[in-house]
Design a protein around this motif. Structure first.
Motif, PDB file in Angstrom:
ATOM      1  N   ASN A  10      -5.924  -6.743  -1.181  1.00 56.08           N
ATOM      2  CA  ASN A  10      -4.572  -6.353  -0.781  1.00 56.08           C
ATOM      3  C   ASN A  10      -3.688  -7.583  -0.573  1.00 56.08           C
ATOM      4  N   LEU A  11      -4.207  -8.574   0.141  1.00 56.18           N
ATOM      5  CA  LEU A  11      -3.425  -9.778   0.427  1.00 56.18           C
ATOM      6  C   LEU A  11      -3.009 -10.474  -0.868  1.00 56.18           C
ATOM      7  N   VAL A  12      -3.960 -10.637  -1.779  1.00 60.15           N
ATOM      8  CA  VAL A  12      -3.688 -11.320  -3.042  1.00 60.15           C
ATOM      9  C   VAL A  12      -2.709 -10.504  -3.897  1.00 60.15           C
ATOM     10  N   ALA A  13      -2.859  -9.189  -3.890  1.00 57.84           N
ATOM     11  CA  ALA A  13      -1.922  -8.335  -4.641  1.00 57.84           C
ATOM     12  C   ALA A  13      -0.513  -8.484  -4.083  1.00 57.84           C
ATOM     13  N   ILE A  14      -0.412  -8.471  -2.767  1.00 57.29           N
ATOM     14  CA  ILE A  14       0.896  -8.581  -2.115  1.00 57.29           C
ATOM     15  C   ILE A  14       1.522  -9.944  -2.417  1.00 57.29           C
ATOM     16  N   LEU A  15       0.709 -10.987  -2.365  1.00 58.93           N
ATOM     17  CA  LEU A  15       1.216 -12.334  -2.685  1.00 58.93           C
ATOM     18  C   LEU A  15       1.697 -12.402  -4.132  1.00 58.93           C
ATOM     19  N   ALA A  16       0.896 -11.858  -5.046  1.00 57.69           N
ATOM     20  CA  ALA A  16       1.237 -11.952  -6.468  1.00 57.69           C
ATOM     21  C   ALA A  16       2.486 -11.132  -6.801  1.00 57.69           C
ATOM     22  N   HIS A  17       2.672  -9.990  -6.131  1.00 53.21           N
ATOM     23  CA  HIS A  17       3.857  -9.169  -6.416  1.00 53.21           C
ATOM     24  C   HIS A  17       5.122  -9.767  -5.829  1.00 53.21           C
ATOM     25  N   THR A  18       5.009 -10.385  -4.655  1.00 56.56           N
ATOM     26  CA  THR A  18       6.221 -10.763  -3.917  1.00 56.56           C
ATOM     27  C   THR A  18       6.551 -12.245  -3.986  1.00 56.56           C
ATOM     28  N   GLY A  19       5.537 -13.091  -4.246  1.00 56.14           N
ATOM     29  CA  GLY A  19       5.797 -14.525  -4.135  1.00 56.14           C
ATOM     30  C   GLY A  19       6.252 -14.905  -2.730  1.00 56.14           C
ATOM     31  N   ARG A  20       5.827 -14.179  -1.740  1.00 58.86           N
ATOM     32  CA  ARG A  20       6.103 -14.442  -0.314  1.00 58.86           C
ATOM     33  C   ARG A  20       7.579 -14.286   0.042  1.00 58.86           C
ATOM     34  N   ALA A  21       8.285 -13.395  -0.633  1.00 59.15           N
ATOM     35  CA  ALA A  21       9.679 -13.158  -0.256  1.00 59.15           C
ATOM     36  C   ALA A  21       9.953 -11.666  -0.249  1.00 59.15           C
ATOM     37  N   GLY A  22      10.630 -11.221   0.805  1.00 60.95           N
ATOM     38  CA  GLY A  22      11.088  -9.838   0.841  1.00 60.95           C
ATOM     39  C   GLY A  22      10.323  -8.971   1.807  1.00 60.95           C
ATOM     40  N   GLU A  23      10.565  -7.682   1.656  1.00 63.10           N
ATOM     41  CA  GLU A  23      10.046  -6.694   2.603  1.00 63.10           C
ATOM     42  C   GLU A  23       9.105  -5.744   1.861  1.00 63.10           C
ATOM     43  N   VAL A  24       8.023  -5.352   2.522  1.00 60.82           N
ATOM     44  CA  VAL A  24       7.059  -4.429   1.931  1.00 60.82           C
ATOM     45  C   VAL A  24       7.127  -3.107   2.685  1.00 60.82           C
ATOM     46  N   LEU A  25       7.240  -2.015   1.936  1.00 59.87           N
ATOM     47  CA  LEU A  25       7.336  -0.693   2.539  1.00 59.87           C
ATOM     48  C   LEU A  25       5.992   0.008   2.416  1.00 59.87           C
ATOM     49  N   MET A  26       5.516   0.552   3.525  1.00 65.24           N
ATOM     50  CA  MET A  26       4.309   1.371   3.458  1.00 65.24           C
ATOM     51  C   MET A  26       4.239   2.293   4.667  1.00 65.24           C
ATOM     52  N   GLU A  27       3.435   3.321   4.518  1.00 65.44           N
ATOM     53  CA  GLU A  27       3.269   4.314   5.576  1.00 65.44           C
ATOM     54  C   GLU A  27       2.666   3.625   6.814  1.00 65.44           C
ATOM     55  N   ALA A  28       3.101   4.087   7.986  1.00 71.97           N
ATOM     56  CA  ALA A  28       2.835   3.353   9.229  1.00 71.97           C
ATOM     57  C   ALA A  28       1.363   3.194   9.583  1.00 71.97           C
ATOM     58  N   THR A  29       0.503   4.121   9.166  1.00 70.78           N
ATOM     59  CA  THR A  29      -0.904   4.001   9.543  1.00 70.78           C
ATOM     60  C   THR A  29      -1.763   3.404   8.419  1.00 70.78           C
ATOM     61  N   SER A  30      -1.095   2.769   7.445  1.00 71.68           N
ATOM     62  CA  SER A  30      -1.824   2.121   6.350  1.00 71.68           C
ATOM     63  C   SER A  30      -2.847   1.123   6.880  1.00 71.68           C
ATOM     64  N   HIS A  31      -3.956   1.022   6.170  1.00 68.74           N
ATOM     65  CA  HIS A  31      -4.999   0.054   6.538  1.00 68.74           C
ATOM     66  C   HIS A  31      -4.415  -1.358   6.646  1.00 68.74           C
ATOM     67  N   THR A  32      -3.528  -1.713   5.723  1.00 70.19           N
ATOM     68  CA  THR A  32      -2.932  -3.060   5.740  1.00 70.19           C
ATOM     69  C   THR A  32      -2.154  -3.310   7.035  1.00 70.19           C
ATOM     70  N   LEU A  33      -1.521  -2.286   7.583  1.00 73.72           N
ATOM     71  CA  LEU A  33      -0.745  -2.468   8.812  1.00 73.72           C
ATOM     72  C   LEU A  33      -1.606  -2.346  10.059  1.00 73.72           C
ATOM     73  N   THR A  34      -2.666  -1.555   9.988  1.00 74.09           N
ATOM     74  CA  THR A  34      -3.418  -1.280  11.221  1.00 74.09           C
ATOM     75  C   THR A  34      -4.714  -2.066  11.332  1.00 74.09           C
ATOM     76  N   SER A  35      -5.255  -2.527  10.213  1.00 73.90           N
ATOM     77  CA  SER A  35      -6.632  -3.028  10.262  1.00 73.90           C
ATOM     78  C   SER A  35      -6.850  -4.351   9.537  1.00 73.90           C
ATOM     79  N   GLU A  36      -5.782  -5.015   9.129  1.00 70.05           N
ATOM     80  CA  GLU A  36      -5.967  -6.281   8.424  1.00 70.05           C
ATOM     81  C   GLU A  36      -5.353  -7.438   9.210  1.00 70.05           C
ATOM     82  N   LEU A  37      -5.261  -7.237  10.520  1.00 73.74           N
ATOM     83  CA  LEU A  37      -4.883  -8.281  11.483  1.00 73.74           C
ATOM     84  C   LEU A  37      -3.543  -8.951  11.184  1.00 73.74           C
ATOM     85  N   GLY A  38      -2.643  -8.200  10.563  1.00 75.89           N
ATOM     86  CA  GLY A  38      -1.298  -8.732  10.337  1.00 75.89           C
ATOM     87  C   GLY A  38      -1.236  -9.840   9.301  1.00 75.89           C
TER      88      GLY A  38
END
Ligand SMILES: *Cc1c(COP(=O)(O)O)cnc(C)c1O
Length: 349
Positions: free
Chosen positions: A66-94
């Motif tokens: 997930n982290l690598v996908a997010i980095l590759a899509h965004t190049g570390r700029a902008g905002e990511v939208l996802m449902e509030a209880t997503s694993h990335t938001l709740t269980s990947e330590l921010g």
């Protein structure tokens, strides 16, 4: 003789099959990070083909995928939208904020699916000098871990896809249990993945491989992701044995996940017969059964302790009001009968 332990804490505990262990013992031992490894390449190609994508990348974990996908899509700029209880938001330590440096906007949702109108309202163009950063990525999750293994409806995924194309924003699907979602829908994983630019899945959960996740997308995206994988320390060396297990996970083990869904339904139906407040069997779509113990005379820790004493391991979950049980290859229908019998005895006392 005491019966064998039944561990329902997670499907990540599934052990490699004898066939996997044999394949691992005979796998190539190339340095994937230096010259490439043929077994890793075979696994990445297989994953990509299954998902209907051009290329794949083998990573040590779903969190890193997930982290690598997010980095590759965004190049570390902008905002990511996802449902509030997503694993990335709740269980990947921010990590999405701490490591990728991104803003996230948690969206309200239902059974893990983001509310479509809220998603549409949250999409933003980059507004340099104005009051917002632009939307860089939409992330979806199926099956949804914290929504009890709920599967995203394909119609919602299609609608999100066309919205994303209108706004020129990529979509990433966290499909840690993608094969469970596909099994529940009765489709190939490509039918789910067609609605996304990238998708990842774990071979280390119900698919029985010891370690690893696959990320799939376009050739260009995977090349970017390969660079970020190295940056975060995820480029592996002699990964051939792990890839050999992964190939069998996809080719053989993905076909048996329906058995885990059947035992999950058996468990939920049996529990509801003991006490309807514990679980709604109609909510079980895949291999996760959440038990609501708030109306039970025993709290979640007591369930955990008492069942543990008779060799049944379950995990308390979320503020001690729930348990989360996950079915997998090492528990069959007879095992579920034993679990139900022990729960019945526990509740009668
Ligand atoms: C398990 C899981 C992950 C993380 O996978 P790891 O291999 O444990 O890092 C990510 N997303 C979802 C939905 C998961 O269920």
């Amino acid at each position: 003789m005491t019966p064998p332990e039944i561990d329902l804490r997670s499907d990540t505990i599934t052990r490699p099959t004898p066939e996997m262990l044999a394949a691992m013992a005979h796998a190539s031992l190339g340095d994937d990070s230096r010259d490439g490894d043929p077994t890793v390449e075979r696994l990445e190609d297989l994953a990509a083909r299954r998902c209907g994508k051009a290329a794949g990348l083998f990573l040590p974990s779903g969190t890193m995928a997930n982290l690598v996908a997010i980095l590759a899509h965004t190049g570390r700029a902008g905002e990511v939208l996802m449902e509030a209880t997503s694993h990335t938001l709740t269980s990947e330590l921010g990590g999405i904020g701490a490591l990728a440096g991104l803003f996230t906007r948690p969206l309200p949702g239902h059974r893990g699916a983001p509310d479509f109108d809220a998603l549409r309202a949250a999409l933003r163009r980059p507004g340099i000098g104005r009051s917002n950063v632009g939307t860089a990525l939409i992330q979806l999750e199926t099956s949804h871990n914290h929504a009890g293994g709920a599967v995203l409806p394909l119609s919602l995924m299609a609608a999100v896809r066309s919205l994303s194309l209108q706004h020129n924003v990529p979509v990433h699907v966290d499909g840690a249990r993608l094969f469970n979602a596909a099994t529940a829908l009765g489709v190939g994983v490509d039918v789910i993945a067609q609605h996304a630019d990238s998708v990842n899945f774990c071979i280390s959960k119900g698919l029985s491989a010891p370690i690893g996740s696959l990320l799939c997308g376009t050739t260009e995206f995977i090349e970017q992701a390969r660079g970020y994988r190295r940056m975060v320390g995820g480029a592996m060396r002699q990964a051939g044995p792990m890839a050999a297990a992964g190939i069998l996970a996809i080719e053989k083990m993905s076909a048996r996940l329906g058995e885990d869904h059947a035992t999950a339904r058996q468990l939920a139906t049996g529990l509801a017969a003991l006490d309807p407040s514990l679980v709604d069997p109609a909510a079980i779509e895949t291999n996760i059964v959440r038990i609501d113990v708030s109306k039970s005379p025993l709290d979640a820790e007591t369930w955990e302790r008492k069942l543990g004493a008779v060799g049944i391991r379950v995990g308390a979950y979320g503020a001690q009001k729930q348990l989360r049980l996950v079915t997998h290859r090492h528990v069959d229908a007879a095992g579920i009968d034993r679990v139900l019998d022990e729960v019945r005895k526990m509740l009668q006392r």
